[in-house]
Design a protein around this motif. Structure first.
Motif, PDB file in Angstrom:
ATOM      1  N   SER A 199       6.249 -15.296   6.951  1.00 37.46           N
ATOM      2  CA  SER A 199       6.687 -14.144   6.057  1.00 37.46           C
ATOM      3  C   SER A 199       5.454 -13.465   5.840  1.00 37.46           C
ATOM      4  O   SER A 199       4.264 -13.487   6.548  1.00 37.46           O
ATOM      5  N   HIS A 257       5.075 -18.138  -3.296  1.00 38.95           N
ATOM      6  CA  HIS A 257       5.701 -19.340  -2.454  1.00 38.95           C
ATOM      7  C   HIS A 257       5.524 -20.604  -3.359  1.00 38.95           C
ATOM      8  O   HIS A 257       6.508 -21.470  -3.464  1.00 38.95           O
ATOM      9  N   PHE A 289      14.249 -21.083   3.181  1.00 41.20           N
ATOM     10  CA  PHE A 289      13.614 -20.033   4.096  1.00 41.20           C
ATOM     11  C   PHE A 289      13.075 -20.375   5.262  1.00 41.20           C
ATOM     12  O   PHE A 289      11.771 -20.127   5.212  1.00 41.20           O
ATOM     13  N   ASP A 315      10.970 -21.051   8.635  1.00 50.13           N
ATOM     14  CA  ASP A 315      10.136 -20.414   9.434  1.00 50.13           C
ATOM     15  C   ASP A 315      10.398 -20.353  10.736  1.00 50.13           C
ATOM     16  O   ASP A 315      10.111 -19.636  11.584  1.00 50.13           O
ATOM     17  N   GLU A 330      15.432 -13.821  10.328  1.00 51.20           N
ATOM     18  CA  GLU A 330      15.372 -13.079   9.169  1.00 51.20           C
ATOM     19  C   GLU A 330      14.289 -12.844   8.220  1.00 51.20           C
ATOM     20  O   GLU A 330      14.431 -12.257   7.174  1.00 51.20           O
ATOM     21  N   TYR A 331      13.643 -14.118   8.315  1.00 54.48           N
ATOM     22  CA  TYR A 331      12.431 -14.081   7.239  1.00 54.48           C
ATOM     23  C   TYR A 331      11.193 -13.746   7.993  1.00 54.48           C
ATOM     24  O   TYR A 331       9.892 -13.920   7.412  1.00 54.48           O
ATOM     25  N   ILE A 377       8.959 -11.248   6.026  1.00 56.44           N
ATOM     26  CA  ILE A 377       9.697 -10.755   4.847  1.00 56.44           C
ATOM     27  C   ILE A 377       8.574 -10.743   3.553  1.00 56.44           C
ATOM     28  O   ILE A 377       7.640 -11.456   3.708  1.00 56.44           O
ATOM     29  N   SER A 390       7.712 -11.477   0.179  1.00 54.94           N
ATOM     30  CA  SER A 390       7.888 -12.942  -0.591  1.00 54.94           C
ATOM     31  C   SER A 390       8.513 -12.460  -1.863  1.00 54.94           C
ATOM     32  O   SER A 390       9.113 -13.264  -2.636  1.00 54.94           O
ATOM     33  N   LEU A 393      12.006 -13.262  -1.452  1.00 55.41           N
ATOM     34  CA  LEU A 393      12.181 -14.751  -1.674  1.00 55.41           C
ATOM     35  C   LEU A 393      12.183 -15.200  -2.933  1.00 55.41           C
ATOM     36  O   LEU A 393      13.036 -15.933  -3.278  1.00 55.41           O
TER      37      LEU A 393
END
Length: 158
Positions: free
Chosen positions: A37, A44, A63, A65, A69-70, A73, A75, A78
């Motif tokens: 991400s 995180h 999520f 790795d 789709e991540y 991204i 965060s 997230l």
């Protein structure tokens, strides 16, 4: 009232050619955190603390790795999704206490900005978020500026 405490920790390598994101805020620096991400260690760590407190599986499960789709991204997304997940289980955030361990750049002048981002996403007051900064005192991977780490403790209530 039901209350729970959660603890989260994250670490990322610092490398040239990456942006440095901490607490949803971009910092100008010659190195950034390496990750799938945007590698925001602070967000995180907070996500993991929230997921743990709610008894949900960790950030790597939620999520992965390996999921495209991540890839890259933000965060903040997230964290917002994590908040939705804990709220679906009847929880809400009471407060967050976090620490960032980074030799450079110094983050103190932007702590209020990070607190604002986090408090908005978590729907809590600005003063319910504490972000502290420390360094590696030139020791270890943080002191050698090879990496950045963050830890967070959260209190959630139902």
């Amino acid at each position: 009232m039901d209350i729970r405490v959660g603890y989260g920790y994250d670490v990322h390598q610092l490398v040239e050619g990456r942006e440095l994101w901490l607490g949803g805020v971009q910092f100008e620096h010659e190195k950034g955190a390496l990750g799938h991400s945007d590698a925001d260690v602070l967000l995180h760590a907070i996500c993991d603390a929230l997921l743990g407190a709610a008894g949900l599986k960790d950030i790597g499960f939620q999520f992965p790795d390996t999921a495209m789709e991540y890839k890259g991204i933000d965060s903040k997304k997230l964290l917002a999704t994590t908040i939705e997940k804990i709220m679906e289980n009847g929880w809400r955030v009471n407060n967050i206490d976090a620490t960032v361990n980074l030799e450079r750049p110094k983050i103190l002048k932007r702590v209020d900005e990070m607190k604002q981002v986090i408090s908005q996403i978590c729907a809590i007051s600005h003063d319910a978020v504490s972000i502290k900064a420390t360094t590696g005192e030139k020791m270890g991977f943080v002191g050698r500026e090879e990496g950045v780490e963050a830890s967070a403790v959260v209190l959630i209530i139902r």
